[in-house]
Design an enzyme around this catalytic site. Structure first.
Site, PDB file in Angstrom:
ATOM      1  N   GLY A  85       0.814  -1.211   0.000  1.00  0.00           N
ATOM      2  CA  GLY A  85       0.000   0.000   0.000  1.00  0.00           C
ATOM      3  C   GLY A  85       0.845   1.257   0.000  1.00  0.00           C
ATOM      4  O   GLY A  85       1.960   1.282   0.522  1.00  0.00           O
ATOM      5  N   ALA A 107      -0.804   8.869   1.638  1.00  0.00           N
ATOM      6  CA  ALA A 107      -0.267  10.218   1.779  1.00  0.00           C
ATOM      7  C   ALA A 107       0.783  10.294   2.857  1.00  0.00           C
ATOM      8  O   ALA A 107       1.584  11.213   2.895  1.00  0.00           O
ATOM      9  CB  ALA A 107      -1.406  11.189   2.095  1.00  0.00           C
ATOM     10  N   ASP A 150      -9.031  11.902   8.828  1.00  0.00           N
ATOM     11  CA  ASP A 150      -8.936  11.278   7.496  1.00  0.00           C
ATOM     12  C   ASP A 150      -9.633   9.918   7.498  1.00  0.00           C
ATOM     13  O   ASP A 150      -9.082   8.917   7.066  1.00  0.00           O
ATOM     14  CB  ASP A 150      -7.477  11.127   7.078  1.00  0.00           C
ATOM     15  CG  ASP A 150      -7.338  10.896   5.563  1.00  0.00           C
ATOM     16  OD1 ASP A 150      -8.295  11.207   4.832  1.00  0.00           O
ATOM     17  OD2 ASP A 150      -6.292  10.402   5.128  1.00  0.00           O
TER      18      ASP A 150
END
Length: 943
Positions: free
Chosen positions: A664, A667, A783
């Site tokens: 993966g 950010a 987030d």
């Protein structure tokens, strides 16, 4: 003979069966009234043989099928009404311009027609009334409607119509009613509609219209009703609107209108309803809005209005609803005239001050009063006892003082009483025992004293009782055991309670949250050990002793601070037991006086790991500073002599973080999978600091945040490693990847039953509730999205990635974003105009995730129209259909229909829409989300 029959009136006779094809033999029939029966089947084709028919009413039946073309061969037909049936099929039934010249009324409303409206309909030039409301029609409104110059009423509401409103409708100069609400119309309102000089009603609400309302419309002198709420309309209101002397209803709420409301609006004595809620209006409320005492509804909430409330608002005897919430209003509450018709008042969230007027008692029809979050002071007026119809009273968050008035006992219909966060004192009057319908009672954060009244136990419908933050003394009443419906919360914290927990408290089998912290309670926690429904418990800072019941251990591990301040408490861990003696709170001792070998070693490992991290951090920083000027040092994790054995295995397993082990990228860094044995798998997150000023501090913040929290629905930190240019964080590997993978990435698409989706929704909510309400200071994730919700082998969710979370200052309710604002599609609307991050922004993001779980569509799905996200798509679909059929994931439809789960899924959908409210103050807290989810699924509670 029946064949010579001219009129047939059989309405409302409970007829069953179908309409016989023999009806075609009645060639002289002109009037056919069969509405409000139980007729089924198709409309027979032979009805076309009744060539003299002029009026046909078939509404309110159970007819199905398509309409036969023969109907439009009836040249004398002037009324045709099949409303409120279950007819199915399409309307494209052969308009050719020669067979409908005499047709004056065509009503196909409240059926199940789909397809498009045929453009050939424009050839029916004698048509006066056309209604297809409440169907499933798609496509655009035909421009050929402009040919129907005799049209007086046009009803297109509650369909799936799209495209723009055709300007040609402006040619229908006889039109008095134009309704096209609850569709998907877009673009601007055509200025040509201003040519409809006889127009009385223009209803275009719940669409996607943009731009301003054309000035030509404000000049239609016959206009009585203008309802355009829930669009994206903007602009300022012109002075011309004050000259519409017949205007009775103007509803503009949930748009983007701005500017000052015309101050002369009050001269229009015809106005009955004004609803400008949730726009950006500024300035003051126009004076004399209630001129002539005609106004019934005044809704100006959720704007930016300032100034005082005009005194004539209180003098308006006809006013029924008054909503001014969430503005910047100041001054005092006006006096209210005797015999006021006011039934609903919401003025919360302003800066009103002064005393509450005793004239509130004149509003004897009031059912709801919401005056919370203002600056009112003084006493609660005794006259409030006159409000015998009152059901909701919310005076919380003010500066009210004195005692609770005994006269409140007359308000026997109250089901919600909230006077929390004031300065009320004295004891609770015994007369209040008459309020037996209460479901919510909030008296917290006042200065109330005396003993907790025993009569509270008579509130048999009570769901929530908040008494925390007062000066109550004595013991916890045993009678509380009779509050069997108590579910949401029992809060007795921060009082002066003494004695032991009564055994009767253990009978509250449905209680979700119990807070008895900061008292002088003693004895054992055993009485509450059987409260298996608890998802939140705080017993801190008392004098409890003995072992913590094993049933409460999960709450100890998820919220260890909730047990602090009780030195006599201990953790059950018998020697030789197979039960693992682990806990996230090492400040409590074990009940046998020592820790078992296995648990002690694990605690030591945690201590050593944390100590090692601190030492390594200091060493690396010092060495880097000393030798940086001498030579450029190559940072390779595999070459570090001080890394732990586990890290060495991690580096070996990933071949020094080789690209082929990447699972993966985000950010905040790259994630690798490390398998050091068949049973042990880890996720390794690497954050690169090169060229990022202040990144080390950011890394430390993440480590501190993750290392301090413990909850079964949050990713657990295994180990950390700091380097000059990067940092490594080790987590347990989640076998099922992220929620994003399961919903959108894995091919073939895996089946996700509803109970699994529900488990993910509830677990995620509980994790967020812990971050928001149980962490001190609170933590805002900032987030939340499916990528950051990881799923273990049992599909249990674990919230990850706290790299952009920041510990909130305990003295402030907000948090300042310094870099990353979140992910597009999940960011709350208020983030567009502020850098402040509050828990409400997480609630919004969570609501988006809920919508994804239900629909299996992405937040910004390619199937949506351009510029439309999942929130607006779901709201529009739900508003137009009031059904989940076209929202829910198609793979779930069979399951939820067969197992009668439709109501349950609908409740969760409505909760998601609550979470994604535009106004952050209207969103529930995550604790409330957990409660609503639990209430929605009784099967899950049983499990």
């Amino acid at each position: 003979m029946m064949v010579n029959l001219e009129s047939l009136f059989l309405s409302g006779n409970r007829l069953t069966g179908s309409i016989s094809s023999n009806i075609g033999n009645m060639t002289n029939l002109s009037l056919l009234y069969l509405y409000s029966n139980n007729l089924s089947g198709n409309v027979p084709y032979s009805i076309g043989d009744c060539t003299k028919l002029s009026e046909v009413y078939l509404k309110d039946n159970n007819l199905v099928g398509v309409l036969p073309k023969s109907l439009l061969n009836l040249k004398l037909l002037n009324v045709f009404d099949v409303g409120s049936n279950r007819l199915e099929g399409r309307i494209s039934i052969g308009f050719d311009g020669s067979n409908c010249k005499e047709l004056s009324t065509l009503d196909l409303s409240s059926n199940s027609f789909d397809g498009e409206i045929p453009s050939e309909l424009g050839n029916c030039t004698s048509l006066q009334i056309f209604s297809v409301a409440d169907n499933k029609l798609t496509g655009e409104i035909p421009s050929s409607f402009g040919l129907m110059t005799e049209l007086t009423q046009l009803y297109l509401s509650e369909n799936l119509l799209s495209g723009k409103i055709p300007s040609e409708i402006g040619k229908c100069r006889s039109l008095t009613v134009f309704e096209a609400s609850n569709n998907q119309l877009e673009g601007e309102i055509p200025s040509e509609l201003g040519l409809l000089s006889r127009l009385q009603a223009l209803h275009l609400y719940v669409n996607k219209l943009t731009g301003e309302i054309p000035s030509s419309i404000w000049r239609i002198q016959t206009l009585e009703s203008l309802i355009v709420y829930s669009n994206s309309l903007s602009g300022e209101l012109p002075l011309e609107m004050t000259e519409l002397l017949h205007l009775t209803n103007i509803s503009l709420f949930e748009n983007h209108f701005s500017g000052v409301i015309p101050q002369s609006l009050g001269i229009n004595i015809s106005l009955l309803e004004i609803d400008f809620t949730n726009n950006s209006f500024s300035g003051e409320i126009p004076p004399s809005l209630c001129f002539g005492r005609q106004l019934q509804v005044l809704n100006l909430g959720l704007n930016q209005l300032h100034g005082s409330i005009p005194s004539d608002v209180g003098n308006c005897s006809t006013l029924n609803r008054l909503i001014l919430e969430q503005n910047n209003l100041t001054g005092s509450l006006p006096d209210f005239v005797e015999n006021s018709s006011l039934s609903y008042m919401d003025i919360k969230g302003n800066s009103l001050s002064g005393e509450l007027p005793s004239s509130l008692g004149n509003c004897r029809n009031l059912t709801s009063i919401k005056l919370s979050m203002n600056k009112f002071l003084g006493f609660i007026p005794n006259d409030i006892g006159n409000l015998v119809e009152l059901q909701v009273l919310d005076l919380s968050g003010n500066n009210l003082q004195g005692s609770l008035p005994r006269q409140l006992s007359k308000c026997t219909k109250l089901h919600s009483l909230n006077v929390g966060f004031n300065k009320l004192n004295g004891s609770v009057p015994s007369s209040l025992r008459s309020l037996t319908l209460l479901s919510t009672l909030k008296l917290q954060e006042n200065q109330l004293n005396g003993e907790i009244p025993d009569f509270f136990s008579e509130y048999e419908q009570l769901l929530e009782l908040q008494l925390g933050g007062n000066m109550f003394g004595g013991s916890i009443p045993k009678s509380f055991g009779r509050l069997r419906n108590l579910a949401y919360a029992l809060n007795l914290s921060s009082n002066a309670l003494t004695g032991q927990i009564p055994l009767e408290l253990g009978t509250l089998s449905g209680l979700h949250r119990l807070d008895i912290s900061n008292n002088n309670l003693t004895g054992s926690l055993a009485p509450i050990g059987e409260l298996l429904s608890l998802i939140g418990l705080n017993v801190s800072y008392n004098s409890f002793s003995g072992q913590i019941p094993r049933t409460l251990m999960k709450l100890l591990n998820s919220s260890p601070t909730s047990f602090l301040g009780n030195p006599g408490l201990c953790i059950p861990c018998p020697r030789g037991s197979d039960v693992p003696c682990t806990t996230s709170n090492i400040s409590l001792g074990f009940c046998d006086g020592s820790r078992s070998r296995s648990s002690l070693s694990k605690v030591k490992i945690v201590i050593i790991a944390i100590s090692s991290v601190l030492v390594v951090t200091v060493v690396v920083l010092v060495l880097g500073y000393v030798f940086l000027s001498k030579r450029k040092r190559k940072e390779e994790v595999s070459a570090e002599h001080d890394q732990s054995p586990l890290l060495s295995k991690i580096m070996k397993a990933t071949e020094n973080l080789n690209e082929r082990f990447v699972i993966g990228r985000g950010a905040h860094g790259i994630v690798y999978k490390a398998s050091i044995s068949e049973e042990k798998h880890y996720a390794v997150k690497k954050l690169d600091f090169v060229g990022l000023k202040g990144a080390s501090a950011s890394m430390v913040r993440e480590i501190q945040t993750v290392g301090q929290i413990r909850h079964r629905n949050l990713v657990m930190l295994e180990e950390i490693c700091m380097r000059k240019d990067y940092g490594l964080i080790l987590y347990k590997y989640m076998q099922n990847g992220s929620l994003y993978d399961v919903l959108h990435e894995i091919s073939p698409t895996p089946d996700i039953p509803w109970d699994v989706r529900y488990k993910i929704a509830l677990g995620t909510a509980e994790g967020l509730a812990y971050l928001h309400q149980d962490c001190h200071p609170a933590i805002v994730h900032r987030d939340i999205k499916p990528n950051n919700i990881l799923l273990d082998s049992d599909m249990e969710p674990h919230i990850s990635d706290f790299g952009i979370a920041k510990l909130m200052d305990q003295s402030s309710a907000s948090i300042q974003s310094i870099s990353i604002a979140g992910t597009t599609g999940y960011i709350a609307p208020e983030s567009a105009y502020t850098t402040i991050r509050k828990p409400e922004s997480d609630v919004y993001s969570y609501g988006v995730v809920l919508l994804e779980l239900i629909s299996r569509k992405k937040a910004l799905d390619t199937s949506f129209p351009e510029g439309i996200g999942i929130v607006k798509w779901v709201k529009s679909t739900w508003s137009s259909q009031k059904s989940i059929d076209n929202i829910v994931d198609s793979s779930l439809l069979d399951e939820i229909m067969v197992s009668s789960l439709t109501e349950e899924v609908t409740k969760v959908l409505l909760l998601a829409l609550q979470c994604t409210q535009t106004d952050p103050n209207e969103r529930p807290t995550m604790r409330e989300v957990v409660k609503q989810l639990t209430d929605a699924n009784t099967r899950w509670e049983t499990k």
